[in-house]
Design an enzyme around this catalytic site. Sequence first.
Site, short mmCIF file in Angstrom:
data_model
loop_
_atom_site.label_atom_id
_atom_site.label_comp_id
_atom_site.label_asym_id
_atom_site.label_seq_id
_atom_site.Cartn_x
_atom_site.Cartn_y
_atom_site.Cartn_z
CG ASP A 81 -13.89 6.01 7.79
OD1 ASP A 81 -14.50 4.93 7.93
OD2 ASP A 81 -12.65 6.07 7.62
NE ARG A 97 -3.97 -2.02 2.18
CZ ARG A 97 -4.95 -2.09 3.06
NH1 ARG A 97 -5.07 -1.15 3.98
NH2 ARG A 97 -5.81 -3.07 3.02
C1 LIG Z 1 -13.89 -2.34 7.69
S1 LIG Z 1 -14.45 -0.69 7.65
C2 LIG Z 1 -16.02 -0.85 8.47
C3 LIG Z 1 -17.14 -0.19 7.71
C4 LIG Z 1 -18.52 -0.40 8.31
N1 LIG Z 1 -18.58 0.07 9.67
C5 LIG Z 1 -18.93 -1.84 8.23
O1 LIG Z 1 -18.91 -2.55 9.23
O2 LIG Z 1 -19.28 -2.29 7.13
C6 LIG Z 1 -13.43 0.07 8.92
C7 LIG Z 1 -13.41 1.58 8.83
O3 LIG Z 1 -12.84 2.11 10.03
C8 LIG Z 1 -12.16 3.28 9.67
N2 LIG Z 1 -11.21 3.65 10.73
C9 LIG Z 1 -10.04 3.04 11.05
N3 LIG Z 1 -9.42 3.72 12.02
C10 LIG Z 1 -10.21 4.78 12.33
C11 LIG Z 1 -10.11 5.85 13.26
N4 LIG Z 1 -9.04 5.99 14.06
N5 LIG Z 1 -11.11 6.75 13.31
C12 LIG Z 1 -12.19 6.63 12.49
N6 LIG Z 1 -12.33 5.65 11.59
C13 LIG Z 1 -11.36 4.73 11.51
C14 LIG Z 1 -11.48 2.92 8.37
O4 LIG Z 1 -11.10 4.05 7.63
C15 LIG Z 1 -12.55 2.08 7.68
O5 LIG Z 1 -13.31 2.84 6.78
#
Ligand SMILES: C[S@@+](CC[C@H](N)C(=O)[O-])C[C@H]1O[C@@H](n2cnc3c(N)ncnc32)[C@H](O)[C@@H]1O
Length: 334
Positions: free
Chosen positions: A204, A92
């Site tokens: 996010d 990445r």
């Molecule tokens: C796997 S996705 C989950 C999406 C959705 N909640 C679902 O369950 O389908 C995880 C998300 O968490 C976000 N994320 C990771 N670290 C974060 C942080 N410190 N603050 C806010 N969002 C975060 C990532 O950018 C990503 O979009």
Amino acid sequence: MRGHRGRHDPRRRPGRSHPRRGGARRDRPRRAARTGPGPAGPSRLSPVAVVPRPPGAEPELRAADFERARALAAAWAGLALGPQKRAMVQARLGRRLRALGLGSFAAYWARLEDPTTAAEERQAFINALTTNTTEFFREPHHFTYLRTRWAPAAWARARQGAPRRLRLWSAGCASGEEAYSLAIVLVEAGLVAPGWNTRVLASDIDTEALARAAAGRYPAERLAALPPAVRVRHFRPRSDAPREWEVQPALRALVTVRRLNLVEEPWPIRTHFDVIFCRNVLIYFDRPTQRRILARLRAQLVPGGLLALGHAESAFGLVEGLTPVGPTLYRAER
Ligand SMILES: C[S@@+](CC[C@H](N)C(=O)[O-])C[C@H]1O[C@@H](n2cnc3c(N)ncnc32)[C@H](O)[C@@H]1O
């Protein structure tokens, strides 16, 4: 598998556990290819596997570079990248270096420190390392609960004179499917109507994912699992992009999209929420960070509010004041 893209599909994002759009469902990045000793054990002649790098190959992420990337990801986003994530980080960040035309990680670290590029690059670094897998009505039992238990209870309270005000939060919304799924449940339950003040916050840390959430445009295959009547009520085909649909303006207007880093304190939010979905986000954090975030999410709920976590997450033993009401679903004690 819906929307699967093969290894050689140019649209596939190397090192992503899934393509950026319309991909297979998987949260955890794919295991790195084994580069260490094989099953026969370490060779006495070559204890370290040396993989020749072809000319023009992307810059190598050395052990010290990986440690630096891990430390920054933890400090800036709370991401706990275990040693098995090295190939993912190489792929990445390597892609980012190529896009910038940088020949080494040393040059990249310099860019992250240069005051003229640091802020923008820090965000690009975070965007590169987050995993945004999601889908509409993912882990559907939570939406079933909202539809069959929570919405009727909200109506019953309203009939008894409670304020007709509802606030829902998709914390870690990725490209927005979860937030729009919540909004659809609200509309279908009649909780978006004259006299009601109903909103969904979609937040996010990843600004690229948020741009997709804000645009509300999705490849047709992302909507394939929705009942056709629901699909046409809440989405419309895009005239200028034949394989894409977009969220109907009325649904889009319910959802506020904003960047929010869950590990930053304090959150710039005064609202208390009736429902918080923070699903498949905590798995990327270490235990102490999970504990802190859970306590803060709990504090952000109204008494009796609901917190939904992802299938591999649990609040058990990590936070007080939450009562389980279903699989990975909790109610804030009053
Ligand atoms: C796997 S996705 C989950 C999406 C959705 N909640 C679902 O369950 O389908 C995880 C998300 O968490 C976000 N994320 C990771 N670290 C974060 C942080 N410190 N603050 C806010 N969002 C975060 C990532 O950018 C990503 O979009």
